[in-house]
Design a protein around this motif. Structure first.
Motif, PDB file in Angstrom:
ATOM      1  N   ASP A  87       8.651   7.722 -10.872  1.00  0.00           N
ATOM      2  CA  ASP A  87       8.269   8.298 -12.519  1.00  0.00           C
ATOM      3  C   ASP A  87       8.462   7.641 -13.207  1.00  0.00           C
ATOM      4  O   ASP A  87       8.869   6.439 -13.596  1.00  0.00           O
ATOM      5  N   SER A  88       7.593   7.255 -14.107  1.00  0.00           N
ATOM      6  CA  SER A  88       7.428   6.718 -15.758  1.00  0.00           C
ATOM      7  C   SER A  88       8.750   6.655 -16.566  1.00  0.00           C
ATOM      8  O   SER A  88       9.054   6.055 -17.607  1.00  0.00           O
ATOM      9  N   SER A  89       9.331   7.359 -16.451  1.00  0.00           N
ATOM     10  CA  SER A  89      10.208   7.366 -16.868  1.00  0.00           C
ATOM     11  C   SER A  89      12.006   6.822 -16.157  1.00  0.00           C
ATOM     12  O   SER A  89      13.186   6.497 -16.661  1.00  0.00           O
ATOM     13  N   GLY A  90      11.443   6.352 -15.184  1.00  0.00           N
ATOM     14  CA  GLY A  90      12.514   5.562 -14.251  1.00  0.00           C
ATOM     15  C   GLY A  90      13.563   6.514 -12.902  1.00  0.00           C
ATOM     16  O   GLY A  90      14.429   5.828 -13.039  1.00  0.00           O
TER      17      GLY A  90
ATOM     18  N   LYS B 178       1.094   8.582 -13.669  1.00  0.00           N
ATOM     19  CA  LYS B 178       1.857   6.820 -14.153  1.00  0.00           C
ATOM     20  C   LYS B 178       2.528   7.148 -12.644  1.00  0.00           C
ATOM     21  O   LYS B 178       3.419   5.479 -12.768  1.00  0.00           O
ATOM     22  N   ALA B 179       3.188   7.515 -11.863  1.00  0.00           N
ATOM     23  CA  ALA B 179       3.986   7.561 -11.372  1.00  0.00           C
ATOM     24  C   ALA B 179       3.609   6.778 -10.170  1.00  0.00           C
ATOM     25  O   ALA B 179       2.654   6.590  -9.639  1.00  0.00           O
TER      26      ALA B 179
ATOM     27  N   SER C 293      -4.985   3.250 -17.879  1.00  0.00           N
ATOM     28  CA  SER C 293      -5.927   3.130 -18.859  1.00  0.00           C
ATOM     29  C   SER C 293      -5.657   3.533 -20.944  1.00  0.00           C
ATOM     30  O   SER C 293      -5.686   4.680 -20.974  1.00  0.00           O
ATOM     31  N   SER C 294      -5.752   2.366 -21.192  1.00  0.00           N
ATOM     32  CA  SER C 294      -5.281   2.877 -23.035  1.00  0.00           C
ATOM     33  C   SER C 294      -7.283   3.314 -23.289  1.00  0.00           C
ATOM     34  O   SER C 294      -7.349   3.548 -24.097  1.00  0.00           O
ATOM     35  N   THR C 295      -8.094   3.129 -22.628  1.00  0.00           N
ATOM     36  CA  THR C 295      -9.377   4.102 -22.815  1.00  0.00           C
ATOM     37  C   THR C 295      -9.749   4.798 -22.518  1.00  0.00           C
ATOM     38  O   THR C 295     -10.776   5.369 -22.530  1.00  0.00           O
ATOM     39  N   GLY C 296      -8.646   5.593 -21.781  1.00  0.00           N
ATOM     40  CA  GLY C 296      -9.354   7.291 -21.642  1.00  0.00           C
ATOM     41  C   GLY C 296     -10.023   7.188 -19.979  1.00  0.00           C
ATOM     42  O   GLY C 296     -10.431   8.160 -19.378  1.00  0.00           O
ATOM     43  N   ALA C 297      -9.857   5.798 -19.255  1.00  0.00           N
ATOM     44  CA  ALA C 297     -10.249   6.352 -18.020  1.00  0.00           C
ATOM     45  C   ALA C 297      -8.873   6.940 -17.504  1.00  0.00           C
ATOM     46  O   ALA C 297      -7.768   7.077 -18.293  1.00  0.00           O
ATOM     47  N   PRO C 298      -8.823   7.585 -16.191  1.00  0.00           N
ATOM     48  CA  PRO C 298      -7.236   7.937 -15.281  1.00  0.00           C
ATOM     49  C   PRO C 298      -6.253   6.949 -15.180  1.00  0.00           C
ATOM     50  O   PRO C 298      -6.350   6.070 -15.154  1.00  0.00           O
ATOM     51  N   ALA C 299      -5.162   7.739 -15.515  1.00  0.00           N
ATOM     52  CA  ALA C 299      -4.195   6.947 -15.619  1.00  0.00           C
ATOM     53  C   ALA C 299      -3.746   6.299 -14.414  1.00  0.00           C
ATOM     54  O   ALA C 299      -3.530   7.105 -13.712  1.00  0.00           O
ATOM     55  N   GLY C 300      -3.781   5.009 -13.970  1.00  0.00           N
ATOM     56  CA  GLY C 300      -3.785   4.395 -12.912  1.00  0.00           C
ATOM     57  C   GLY C 300      -2.339   4.448 -12.224  1.00  0.00           C
ATOM     58  O   GLY C 300      -1.444   4.254 -12.766  1.00  0.00           O
ATOM     59  N   THR C 301      -1.642   4.387 -11.084  1.00  0.00           N
ATOM     60  CA  THR C 301      -0.438   4.439 -10.294  1.00  0.00           C
ATOM     61  C   THR C 301      -0.772   3.101  -9.246  1.00  0.00           C
ATOM     62  O   THR C 301      -1.440   2.688  -8.829  1.00  0.00           O
ATOM     63  N   ARG C 302       0.308   2.204  -9.872  1.00  0.00           N
ATOM     64  CA  ARG C 302      -0.024   1.283  -8.370  1.00  0.00           C
ATOM     65  C   ARG C 302       1.307   1.460  -7.338  1.00  0.00           C
ATOM     66  O   ARG C 302       2.073   2.010  -7.629  1.00  0.00           O
ATOM     67  N   VAL C 303       0.531   1.761  -6.169  1.00  0.00           N
ATOM     68  CA  VAL C 303       1.061   3.084  -5.469  1.00  0.00           C
ATOM     69  C   VAL C 303       2.131   1.398  -4.572  1.00  0.00           C
ATOM     70  O   VAL C 303       1.572   1.044  -3.796  1.00  0.00           O
ATOM     71  N   SER C 304       3.264   1.929  -4.362  1.00  0.00           N
ATOM     72  CA  SER C 304       3.785   0.754  -4.000  1.00  0.00           C
ATOM     73  C   SER C 304       4.028   1.341  -2.417  1.00  0.00           C
ATOM     74  O   SER C 304       3.780   2.683  -1.371  1.00  0.00           O
ATOM     75  N   GLY C 305       5.085   0.561  -1.656  1.00  0.00           N
ATOM     76  CA  GLY C 305       5.614   1.137  -0.491  1.00  0.00           C
ATOM     77  C   GLY C 305       4.337  -0.407   0.653  1.00  0.00           C
ATOM     78  O   GLY C 305       3.891  -0.612   0.068  1.00  0.00           O
ATOM     79  N   THR C 306       4.157  -0.049   1.643  1.00  0.00           N
ATOM     80  CA  THR C 306       2.861  -0.668   3.019  1.00  0.00           C
ATOM     81  C   THR C 306       1.458  -0.839   2.626  1.00  0.00           C
ATOM     82  O   THR C 306       1.436  -1.475   2.562  1.00  0.00           O
ATOM     83  N   SER C 307       1.181  -0.244   1.730  1.00  0.00           N
ATOM     84  CA  SER C 307      -0.151   0.474   1.844  1.00  0.00           C
ATOM     85  C   SER C 307      -0.965   0.594   1.030  1.00  0.00           C
ATOM     86  O   SER C 307      -2.181  -0.481   0.489  1.00  0.00           O
TER      87      SER C 307
ATOM     88  N   GLU D  42      -1.653   7.767   9.069  1.00  0.00           N
ATOM     89  CA  GLU D  42      -1.155   9.080   8.272  1.00  0.00           C
ATOM     90  C   GLU D  42      -1.730   8.562   6.420  1.00  0.00           C
ATOM     91  O   GLU D  42      -0.411   7.455   6.440  1.00  0.00           O
ATOM     92  N   PHE D  43      -1.825   8.901   6.195  1.00  0.00           N
ATOM     93  CA  PHE D  43      -1.959   8.749   4.064  1.00  0.00           C
ATOM     94  C   PHE D  43      -1.225   9.908   3.302  1.00  0.00           C
ATOM     95  O   PHE D  43      -1.738  10.894   3.471  1.00  0.00           O
ATOM     96  N   ALA D  44      -0.377   9.952   2.168  1.00  0.00           N
ATOM     97  CA  ALA D  44      -0.809  10.916   1.534  1.00  0.00           C
ATOM     98  C   ALA D  44      -1.197  10.621  -0.264  1.00  0.00           C
ATOM     99  O   ALA D  44      -1.029  10.005  -0.047  1.00  0.00           O
ATOM    100  N   PHE D  45      -2.067  11.792  -0.525  1.00  0.00           N
ATOM    101  CA  PHE D  45      -2.765  11.796  -1.848  1.00  0.00           C
ATOM    102  C   PHE D  45      -1.949  12.709  -2.738  1.00  0.00           C
ATOM    103  O   PHE D  45      -2.687  13.685  -2.459  1.00  0.00           O
ATOM    104  N   ILE D  46      -2.175  12.162  -4.263  1.00  0.00           N
ATOM    105  CA  ILE D  46      -1.381  12.526  -4.866  1.00  0.00           C
ATOM    106  C   ILE D  46      -2.567  12.921  -6.250  1.00  0.00           C
ATOM    107  O   ILE D  46      -2.552  11.553  -7.451  1.00  0.00           O
ATOM    108  N   PRO D  47      -3.389  13.654  -5.977  1.00  0.00           N
ATOM    109  CA  PRO D  47      -4.093  14.156  -6.941  1.00  0.00           C
ATOM    110  C   PRO D  47      -3.483  13.756  -8.341  1.00  0.00           C
ATOM    111  O   PRO D  47      -2.599  13.991  -8.190  1.00  0.00           O
ATOM    112  N   ASP D  48      -4.203  13.634  -9.204  1.00  0.00           N
ATOM    113  CA  ASP D  48      -4.371  13.724 -10.702  1.00  0.00           C
ATOM    114  C   ASP D  48      -3.696  15.238 -11.584  1.00  0.00           C
ATOM    115  O   ASP D  48      -3.164  15.144 -12.035  1.00  0.00           O
ATOM    116  N   ASP D  49      -4.441  15.835 -10.449  1.00  0.00           N
ATOM    117  CA  ASP D  49      -4.577  17.355 -11.079  1.00  0.00           C
ATOM    118  C   ASP D  49      -2.955  17.718 -10.205  1.00  0.00           C
ATOM    119  O   ASP D  49      -1.984  19.425 -10.612  1.00  0.00           O
ATOM    120  N   PHE D  50      -2.296  17.524  -9.128  1.00  0.00           N
ATOM    121  CA  PHE D  50      -1.314  18.018  -8.850  1.00  0.00           C
ATOM    122  C   PHE D  50      -1.164  18.936  -8.065  1.00  0.00           C
ATOM    123  O   PHE D  50       0.203  20.091  -7.750  1.00  0.00           O
TER     124      PHE D  50
END
Length: 384
Positions: A282-285, A268-269, A332-346, A235-243
């Motif tokens: 999240d990006s506030s820590g 950015k989380a 991204s600073s160019t208007g592309a979708p804000a990327g997030t590095r997902v951590s953990g195993t996968s 199983e994996f969790a998908f968190i779309p940018d529209d939440f």
């Protein structure tokens, strides 16, 4: 009267050293929650039953990366109780830093990039083979970590495996389950479906896989894999940018269920999952979690997000993170979708950040212009 260089020198002396950080979150093999790079330190929050009280343990050790890369990502190699950190050192982005969770020690593995462009790189770590697979400029790359829980003396090679069928404009959202890489939001793929790369056969499936139940959007987002008691992730969790929701995709039953979206709607989380929880940094820590029980729709529908209080007690979000026009960016600073590095195993998902983009990198030290100016004026007054 002071010359301009003297004033400039005094100004610079009043400026403290500022270090920008790009923290991440992961689990160890015993499912202790680990955060790296918060306020310049690393923390162990313990297992899920201890998250809501007390204070996290400082596990900062020598040899750690500075966590100042523009696209730092962390992954658990469960069989070896090791956490791998990619792009944790802006000065040496090709290095893979390895945290041995049992020994609480760091080593640095050298790699040869072989023309791999890390600025557009999105990766997963395959649970069973311990091989990284990533997409960069529409090329699929891999790096075999073998059985490493410490660095070897020889550099490892990133290998360009093949070209993906998704096109250069695709902003990857990648997830791992059952030794298959799932690509969400690929061009022309309908909502509720994902394209698949079969790791063991090095094969892009020609048809998308559809999932019944809740329909997840065909969009960019972030993803991370849940662990299993059996050891095989399904199983994996998908968190779309529209939440709109957190979508949990089960690749054994080809079904999708939902969890509540996180309270922090932060593209950015980054995320990590254990067997029984999904965690957001999240990006506030701020670090929060939602409990999860596989196959129990009633329990999961009632679940709510809560703060990982013992990390908040040790590292309040306001001191763990800040923003700067020249800091590292999670997006991204160019208007592309804000990327997030997902951590953990996968997984590590989203478009990669630019090292020069504006952003919300965590800072270990901060000083306001007014404080600096006051210090300079104070020195001038004492010398007049």
């Amino acid at each position: 009267m002071f010359a301009i260089p003297t004033l400039v020198s005094l100004f610079l002396l009043a400026v403290p050293h500022v270090v920008y950080a790009d923290p991440c979150v992961a689990f160890d093999a015993n499912f202790n929650l680990l955060t790296f790079g918060l306020n310049g330190k690393d923390w162990n929050a313990g297992t899920q039953d201890s998250w809501t009280s007390g204070s996290a343990t400082d596990i900062t050790a020598s040899g750690r990366p500075p966590f100042d890369g523009a696209n730092t990502t962390c992954y658990l190699a469960q069989f070896f109780n090791a956490v791998y950190v990619l792009n944790g050192d802006k000065s040496n982005p090709s290095n893979v830093h390895i945290y041995d969770a049992a020994a609480k020690s760091w080593t640095t593995q050298k790699t040869n990039l072989n023309n791999l462009d890390l600025s557009t790189f999105v990766t997963i770590l395959d649970h069973d083979t311990n091989v990284f697979y990533g997409l960069s400029q529409n090329n699929l790359w891999f790096l075999n970590m073998g059985e490493q829980k410490a660095a070897s003396s020889s550099a490892l090679d990133w290998t360009n495996a093949e070209t993906s069928p998704y096109g250069a404009d695709y902003q990857p959202t990648m997830a791992l389950a059952q030794n298959h890489v799932h690509f969400i939001g690929t061009p022309g793929t309908p909502a509720g479906s994902a394209q698949i790369f079969v790791i063991h056969f090095s094969f892009f499936q020609p048809q998308a896989q559809a999932y019944s139940g809740a329909t997840f959007p065909a969009s960019h987002g972030q993803a991370t894999s849940f662990f299993q008691d059996s050891g095989v992730q399904q199983e994996f969790a998908f968190i779309p940018d529209d939440f709109s929701d957190v979508y949990v995709i089960n690749v054994e039953t080809n079904t999708t269920a939902t969890l509540a979206a996180p309270s922090s709607k932060d593209t950015k989380a980054r995320y990590a999952a254990s067997i029984t929880a999904l965690v957001q940094l999240d990006s506030s820590g701020a670090v929060s979690f939602i409990p999860y029980k596989q196959g129990d729709a009633s329990t999961n529908s009632a679940a709510k997000w809560a703060s990982v209080a013992n990390i908040a007690a040790a590292v309040p979000a306001s001191s763990a993170s800040g923003s700067s026009a020249t800091g590292t960016s999670h997006g991204s600073s160019t208007g592309a979708p804000a990327g997030t590095r997902v951590s953990g195993t996968s997984t590590a998902t989203g478009s990669s950040a630019s090292s020069t983009g504006s952003g919300n990198g965590a800072m270990s030290t901060a000083a306001s212009f007014g404080t600096i100016a006051a210090a300079v004026l104070s020195v001038l007054a004492s010398l007049s």
